[in-house]
Design a protein around this motif. Structure first.
Motif, PDB file in Angstrom:
ATOM      1  N   LEU A   1       0.852   4.097  -2.966  1.00 40.05           N
ATOM      2  CA  LEU A   1       0.540   5.488  -2.629  1.00 40.05           C
ATOM      3  C   LEU A   1       1.721   6.405  -2.899  1.00 40.05           C
ATOM      4  O   LEU A   1       1.559   7.517  -3.409  1.00 40.05           O
ATOM      5  CB  LEU A   1       0.122   5.588  -1.160  1.00 40.05           C
ATOM      6  CG  LEU A   1      -1.253   5.020  -0.796  1.00 40.05           C
ATOM      7  CD1 LEU A   1      -1.453   5.036   0.710  1.00 40.05           C
ATOM      8  CD2 LEU A   1      -2.363   5.805  -1.496  1.00 40.05           C
TER       9      LEU A   1
ATOM     10  N   ARG B   1       0.830  -1.205   0.000  1.00 38.74           N
ATOM     11  CA  ARG B   1       0.000   0.000   0.000  1.00 38.74           C
ATOM     12  C   ARG B   1       0.863   1.253   0.000  1.00 38.74           C
ATOM     13  O   ARG B   1       0.572   2.227  -0.716  1.00 38.74           O
ATOM     14  CB  ARG B   1      -0.921  -0.009   1.219  1.00 38.74           C
ATOM     15  CG  ARG B   1      -1.817   1.226   1.344  1.00 38.74           C
ATOM     16  CD  ARG B   1      -2.787   1.082   2.513  1.00 38.74           C
ATOM     17  NE  ARG B   1      -3.630   2.263   2.647  1.00 38.74           N
ATOM     18  CZ  ARG B   1      -3.312   3.322   3.357  1.00 38.74           C
ATOM     19  NH1 ARG B   1      -2.133   3.359   3.995  1.00 38.74           N
ATOM     20  NH2 ARG B   1      -4.136   4.357   3.440  1.00 38.74           N
TER      21      ARG B   1
ATOM     22  N   GLY C   1       2.016   6.960  -6.627  1.00 37.49           N
ATOM     23  CA  GLY C   1       0.999   7.911  -7.069  1.00 37.49           C
ATOM     24  C   GLY C   1       1.302   9.329  -6.629  1.00 37.49           C
ATOM     25  O   GLY C   1       1.016  10.293  -7.354  1.00 37.49           O
ATOM     26  N   ALA C   2       1.906   9.468  -5.454  1.00 37.85           N
ATOM     27  CA  ALA C   2       2.193  10.804  -4.923  1.00 37.85           C
ATOM     28  C   ALA C   2       3.196  11.574  -5.763  1.00 37.85           C
ATOM     29  O   ALA C   2       3.179  12.805  -5.770  1.00 37.85           O
ATOM     30  CB  ALA C   2       2.703  10.683  -3.487  1.00 37.85           C
TER      31      ALA C   2
ATOM     32  N   SER D   1      -2.087  12.702  -7.396  1.00 38.66           N
ATOM     33  CA  SER D   1      -0.920  12.772  -6.512  1.00 38.66           C
ATOM     34  C   SER D   1      -1.289  13.352  -5.153  1.00 38.66           C
ATOM     35  O   SER D   1      -0.816  12.880  -4.113  1.00 38.66           O
ATOM     36  CB  SER D   1       0.182  13.624  -7.154  1.00 38.66           C
ATOM     37  OG  SER D   1       0.752  12.967  -8.269  1.00 38.66           O
TER      38      SER D   1
ATOM     39  N   CYS E   1      -3.066  10.779  -2.991  1.00 39.26           N
ATOM     40  CA  CYS E   1      -2.127   9.771  -2.491  1.00 39.26           C
ATOM     41  C   CYS E   1      -1.288  10.326  -1.343  1.00 39.26           C
ATOM     42  O   CYS E   1      -1.059   9.643  -0.331  1.00 39.26           O
ATOM     43  CB  CYS E   1      -1.216   9.295  -3.619  1.00 39.26           C
ATOM     44  SG  CYS E   1      -2.053   8.305  -4.886  1.00 39.26           S
TER      45      CYS E   1
END
Length: 444
Positions: free
Chosen positions: A248, A244, A251-252, A417, A420
């Protein structure tokens, strides 16, 4: 979610001279590897369509060159897993030396590769293979170099020392862009197409020798030496226990990747091709932007030690998302002032996004899997935000007849982003697990 020790960080056992030596090693190696990676982007925008994909037409050739360009991003997570495995099991230093060699030799080989008219279909096929090797090499670089600094630096200055690492991509981009700018001034177009573009690739050999000299003079990180027990299969442990966080984190950082490669690689191709701007002008403005990017990256890296890494990343992501829709309308004016604002402004926003990452991503993972976890997160973000951005932009521009929709695409990346980032923890002040901080030993 990763469990992070919040006990106080011990003070360094010696002065800052050793830390400066490590910072220099991380900065030098990363600058060289990103130089190698970025010169492909400049060459793809300016020349590779004509050298390796003649006959496809301007848009088709550009799409083909950017497709090979994207192949390296797909290989970067593989490099993160491969080098992360050995970095987490055998040590950071030797793995970083191997990644530097792979990147440098692959880059030099591109400079020796004949074009399509000499080797036919074998030329673009081998170009793709070499680009994949570049991606594997760079995939192993950033995570290891970030750990080199994070695992030496005290917690209160981890962001500051991570800032040295984030200057590496800025310097690498400055050198890569400067090399092509000098060639544009020095050579006429036929000579540049025939052989001039090869010189920046061949120069990689000399730069790699410098990087090896610097990196071989440092020792293994104290955090890795103090770690008891090694993960048998780091990537399995990362996916199973920290998947996870990886998703995340990737994506950030999508916006940062997308903004960079659309401002540099795609904007360079679009401005010098469709808009007819002088190649020397655009390259010079991108070099100026690289200086601004370095300044904002350094500031946010240092400020992360005081205000928090995630907090600064959130602010930078919001600003970058708001700026994105203005990028291409300013560029399409064709006037020097707005074009300067478009390119330099985007690079400033990008620097703010890059600065805290070298401290933030390593702090999300425990020592036994930190190389794999941080590297995989960083390079998956490259796939999501950097690999597809020039391809999507080229297609959107061809469909709509303008690059204005590309800015909205960037803003969409920014929204993802931001979501996330809000789901991730703040890490400022967290102690790296098993981290007795010490000065790096001199090589015996």
């Amino acid at each position: 979610m990763t469990t992070i020790d919040t006990a106080p960080e011990p003070a360094p056992a010696a002065g800052s001279g050793g830390l400066r030596r490590v910072a220099a090693a991380a900065l030098t190696g990363t600058a060289i590897e990103f130089y190698d990676f970025f010169i492909y982007g400049s060459a793809a925008a300016l020349v590779f369509g004509r050298v390796f994909f003649p006959g496809l037409g301007p848009t088709g050739a550009l799409l083909a060159a950017f497709s090979v360009y994207a192949a390296a991003f797909l290989a970067r997570p593989l490099g993160a897993v491969l080098f992360g495995h050995f970095g987490d099991r055998a040590g950071r230093k030797a793995t970083l030396v191997a990644s530097l060699l792979l990147m440098g030799l692959s880059t030099a080989a591109v400079g020796l590769l004949p074009g399509y008219r000499s080797w036919g279909i074998w030329a673009p096929m081998l170009l793709t293979v070499l680009r994949l090797c570049q991606g594997v090499g760079l995939g192993g670089e950033w995570g290891g170099a970030a750990l080199l600094l994070a695992e030496y630096a005290p917690a209160g200055r981890r962001g500051r020392y991570g800032g040295f690492l984030q200057l590496g991509p800025c310097i690498g981009f400055f050198l890569a862009t400067g090399a092509f700018l000098l060639l544009a001034w020095w050579l006429p177009e036929p000579a540049f197409l025939a052989w001039g573009w090869r010189l920046p690739f061949l120069a990689s050999v000399l730069l790699v020798l410098v990087g090896l000299f610097v990196r071989l003079r440092i020792g293994e990180t104290p955090v890795f030496r103090a770690q008891h027990g090694r993960s048998r299969v780091p990537v399995a442990e990362v996916v199973r226990g920290h998947g996870r966080v990886v998703l995340l984190g990737a994506g950030a950082i999508m916006l940062g990747y997308g903004l960079f490669y659309l401002t540099t690689t795609y904007a360079l191709a679009y401005a010098t091709g469709a808009l007819g701007l002088a190649r020397t002008l655009v390259l010079a403005l991108l070099m100026a932007g690289a200086v601004v990017m370095a300044a904002t990256a350094w500031w946010t890296a240092c400020a992360g030690d005081r205000y928090g890494r995630r907090r600064l990343l959130v602010v930078a992501t919001v600003l970058g998302s708001l700026w994105s829709p203005a990028l291409f309308p300013l560029l399409e004016t064709g006037r020097t002032g707005p074009v300067t604002l478009a390119l330099v402004g985007s690079m400033a926003a990008l620097g703010a996004l890059l600065g805290p990452l070298a401290a933030y991503l390593p702090e999300l993972f425990p020592t036994r899997i930190r190389y794999t976890g941080a590297g995989l997160t960083y390079n998956l973000g490259g796939v999501l935000g950097g690999a597809t951005a020039p391809l999507v932009a080229t297609r959107l521009t061809a469909v709509y007849g303008s690059a204005e929709p590309v800015g909205r695409y960037l803003a969409g990346l920014g929204a993802v982003s931001l979501l996330c980032l809000l789901a991730l923890p703040e890490t400022r002040g967290h102690r790296l697990l098993g981290s007795p901080v010490a000065a790096p030993p001199a090589r015996g």
